[in-house]
Design an enzyme around this catalytic site. Structure first.
Site, PDB file in Angstrom:
ATOM      1  N   HIS A  23       0.819  -1.221   0.000  1.00  0.00           N
ATOM      2  CA  HIS A  23       0.000   0.000   0.000  1.00  0.00           C
ATOM      3  C   HIS A  23       0.851   1.269   0.000  1.00  0.00           C
ATOM      4  O   HIS A  23       0.420   2.298  -0.533  1.00  0.00           O
ATOM      5  CB  HIS A  23      -0.962  -0.014   1.195  1.00  0.00           C
ATOM      6  N   HIS A  46      -8.466  -7.790  -7.408  1.00  0.00           N
ATOM      7  CA  HIS A  46      -8.735  -8.641  -6.249  1.00  0.00           C
ATOM      8  C   HIS A  46      -8.866  -7.691  -5.058  1.00  0.00           C
ATOM      9  O   HIS A  46      -7.934  -7.501  -4.292  1.00  0.00           O
ATOM     10  CB  HIS A  46      -7.598  -9.639  -6.017  1.00  0.00           C
ATOM     11  N   SER A 114      -6.837  -1.746  -0.366  1.00  0.00           N
ATOM     12  CA  SER A 114      -6.483  -1.016  -1.590  1.00  0.00           C
ATOM     13  C   SER A 114      -7.651  -0.181  -2.146  1.00  0.00           C
ATOM     14  O   SER A 114      -7.410   0.931  -2.655  1.00  0.00           O
ATOM     15  CB  SER A 114      -5.935  -1.986  -2.639  1.00  0.00           C
ATOM     16  N   GLU A 132     -14.163  -8.301  -7.110  1.00  0.00           N
ATOM     17  CA  GLU A 132     -13.958  -9.201  -5.959  1.00  0.00           C
ATOM     18  C   GLU A 132     -14.865 -10.396  -6.172  1.00  0.00           C
ATOM     19  O   GLU A 132     -16.052 -10.239  -6.458  1.00  0.00           O
ATOM     20  CB  GLU A 132     -14.284  -8.461  -4.646  1.00  0.00           C
ATOM     21  N   ASP A 157     -14.728 -12.448 -11.283  1.00  0.00           N
ATOM     22  CA  ASP A 157     -13.363 -12.962 -11.286  1.00  0.00           C
ATOM     23  C   ASP A 157     -12.394 -11.854 -11.755  1.00  0.00           C
ATOM     24  O   ASP A 157     -12.627 -11.225 -12.795  1.00  0.00           O
ATOM     25  CB  ASP A 157     -13.331 -14.164 -12.235  1.00  0.00           C
ATOM     26  N   GLY A 158     -11.345 -11.638 -10.990  1.00  0.00           N
ATOM     27  CA  GLY A 158     -10.414 -10.555 -11.298  1.00  0.00           C
ATOM     28  C   GLY A 158      -9.679 -10.748 -12.616  1.00  0.00           C
ATOM     29  O   GLY A 158      -9.339  -9.787 -13.306  1.00  0.00           O
ATOM     30  N   ASP A 178      -3.706  -8.346  -7.149  1.00  0.00           N
ATOM     31  CA  ASP A 178      -3.300  -8.752  -5.795  1.00  0.00           C
ATOM     32  C   ASP A 178      -4.034 -10.025  -5.375  1.00  0.00           C
ATOM     33  O   ASP A 178      -4.857 -10.016  -4.459  1.00  0.00           O
ATOM     34  CB  ASP A 178      -3.639  -7.570  -4.838  1.00  0.00           C
TER      35      ASP A 178
HETATM   36  N1  SAM Z   1      -6.202  -5.914  -2.704  1.00  0.00           N
HETATM   37  C1  SAM Z   1      -6.711  -6.013  -1.342  1.00  0.00           C
HETATM   38  C2  SAM Z   1      -6.048  -4.949  -0.507  1.00  0.00           C
HETATM   39  O1  SAM Z   1      -4.876  -4.612  -0.798  1.00  0.00           O
HETATM   40  O2  SAM Z   1      -6.670  -4.437   0.414  1.00  0.00           O
HETATM   41  C3  SAM Z   1      -6.480  -7.350  -0.725  1.00  0.00           C
HETATM   42  C4  SAM Z   1      -6.844  -8.494  -1.586  1.00  0.00           C
HETATM   43  S1  SAM Z   1      -6.647 -10.072  -0.885  1.00  0.00           S
HETATM   44  C5  SAM Z   1      -4.941 -10.349  -0.897  1.00  0.00           C
HETATM   45  C6  SAM Z   1      -7.221 -11.087  -2.207  1.00  0.00           C
HETATM   46  C7  SAM Z   1      -8.718 -10.985  -2.463  1.00  0.00           C
HETATM   47  O3  SAM Z   1      -9.005 -11.642  -3.692  1.00  0.00           O
HETATM   48  C8  SAM Z   1      -9.595 -11.660  -1.422  1.00  0.00           C
HETATM   49  O4  SAM Z   1     -10.552 -10.753  -0.960  1.00  0.00           O
HETATM   50  C9  SAM Z   1     -10.278 -12.818  -2.172  1.00  0.00           C
HETATM   51  O5  SAM Z   1     -11.603 -13.051  -1.748  1.00  0.00           O
HETATM   52  C10 SAM Z   1     -10.253 -12.286  -3.579  1.00  0.00           C
HETATM   53  N2  SAM Z   1     -10.276 -13.283  -4.669  1.00  0.00           N
HETATM   54  C11 SAM Z   1      -9.838 -14.560  -4.672  1.00  0.00           C
HETATM   55  N3  SAM Z   1      -9.908 -15.079  -5.926  1.00  0.00           N
HETATM   56  C12 SAM Z   1     -10.382 -14.091  -6.716  1.00  0.00           C
HETATM   57  C13 SAM Z   1     -10.631 -13.979  -8.115  1.00  0.00           C
HETATM   58  N4  SAM Z   1     -10.421 -15.005  -8.939  1.00  0.00           N
HETATM   59  N5  SAM Z   1     -11.091 -12.807  -8.594  1.00  0.00           N
HETATM   60  C14 SAM Z   1     -11.303 -11.749  -7.774  1.00  0.00           C
HETATM   61  N6  SAM Z   1     -11.094 -11.790  -6.441  1.00  0.00           N
HETATM   62  C15 SAM Z   1     -10.625 -12.940  -5.920  1.00  0.00           C
END
Ligand code: SAM
Length: 296
Positions: A23, A46, A114, A132, A157-158, A178
């Site tokens: 961050h 994500h 983020s 998300e 899906d990201g 992320d």
């Molecule tokens: N970027 C966030 C931050 O910095 O505050 C933290 C993200 S965390 C490391 C990863 C996130 O990705 C989780 O909330 C999880 O539920 C989500 N996630 C997992 N697989 C995913 C996908 N295929 N697409 C989008 N989100 C996903």
């Protein structure tokens, strides 16, 4: 159809050293984007839940924020950061304090993920696009930004979001990737996702977070990125364990594609100061061009 685990919840880890590194760099990238008047877009693939209650049981059970953001704030409040690092960290720390609603000297009770961090840097024509996949987390995130016309939250899906939302109409911007790295192929998806996204929007800055457990995996990632043909790639790492154990997080890495001018120098000052402020006695802060410009 491959079934993928979705057990990762960022609430247990918010504000930990990996988040702080990620961050702090994100805040620097966003600050640079605000230096020019043309609007920019940010895609966070994500996104998590946007902000995190540090008094909730998830956070207090692990105590990770105490080793991360709370330690850094103490160092900043005590005036013990070197001046160049204090300047580099200032945009991050003021956004953290603004979102957390605390002033200098008070411990933080809420930490921006983020999405809330990025939102703090948007001007009135800038946009934030969030993806998300976890159903509950996506709902929570929608609640955080309900009624905010500059932020779009997608329960999706990201990796698909990279195709669906790039390129945006803005010419300038930032993509944060992320993933939770729960699945063995997340490193493959990272490399493939970057190649796809960069092909669609080559002028954007990309920030890709990765965990450092096994050093060989990080080196392999750098090699694959170098082989990708993408011209400007900077790798940054902050590590804190030297003992070679691979079953835990030993550090945090961020790959930056098209980083702004002289960010390598700024990071070369900020990351070692962060390493010291977080009280690490092992590991190192490292900034290295994987492709393109080299540090003199
Ligand atoms: N970027 C966030 C931050 O910095 O505050 C933290 C993200 S965390 C490391 C990863 C996130 O990705 C989780 O909330 C999880 O539920 C989500 N996630 C997992 N697989 C995913 C996908 N295929 N697409 C989008 N989100 C996903």
């Amino acid at each position: 159809c491959i079934l993928r685990p979705m057990n990762y919840r960022h609430a247990f880890h918010a504000g930990n050293p990996a988040d702080v590194m990620k961050h702090a760099i994100l805040a620097l990238l966003l600050t640079r984007l605000t230096a020019k008047p043309a609007p920019f877009a940010v895609l966070d693939t994500h996104a998590g839940i946007g902000r995190y209650d540090l008094t909730a049981s998830e956070a207090t059970r692990t105590g990770e924020a105490a080793l991360g953001i709370q330690r850094l704030l103490q160092a900043a409040d005590a005036g013990s950061l070197p001046p160049a690092a204090a300047q580099a960290l200032a945009p991050y720390l003021s956004a953290v304090r603004a979102v957390g609603g605390t002033t200098v000297g008070e411990p933080l009770t809420s930490y921006p993920g983020s999405p809330c961090l990025a939102r703090a840097f948007l001007r009135q024509d800038d946009r934030l696009i969030l993806a998300e996949l976890h159903p509950e987390d996506a709902q929570t995130l929608k609640g955080v930004f309900r009624g905010d016309r500059q932020v779009a939250v997608h329960h999706m899906d990201g990796w698909t979001a990279l195709k669906a939302h790039l390129p945006p109409r803005e010419k300038r911007g930032l993509v944060l990737i992320d993933p939770p790295f729960e699945a063995a192929d997340d490193f493959d998806r990272l490399v493939a996702g970057l190649a796809l996204a960069h092909g669609r929007w080559p002028t954007a800055t990309y920030a890709l977070w990765y965990p450092i457990k096994d050093r060989a995996v990080s080196w392999h990632l750098h090699q694959r990125l170098e082989d990708s043909g993408i011209p400007k790639i900077l790798a940054t790492e902050l590590t804190w364990n030297d003992d070679g154990r691979m079953d835990r997080l030993n550090g945090s890495g961020m790959i930056l594609v098209n980083p702004p001018w002289q960010l390598d120098e700024t990071l070369g000052q900020m990351l070692p100061a962060l390493h010291e402020a977080l009280g690490f006695t092992q590991g190192i802060a490292h900034v290295e061009w994987v492709a393109g410009e080299r540090i003199a």
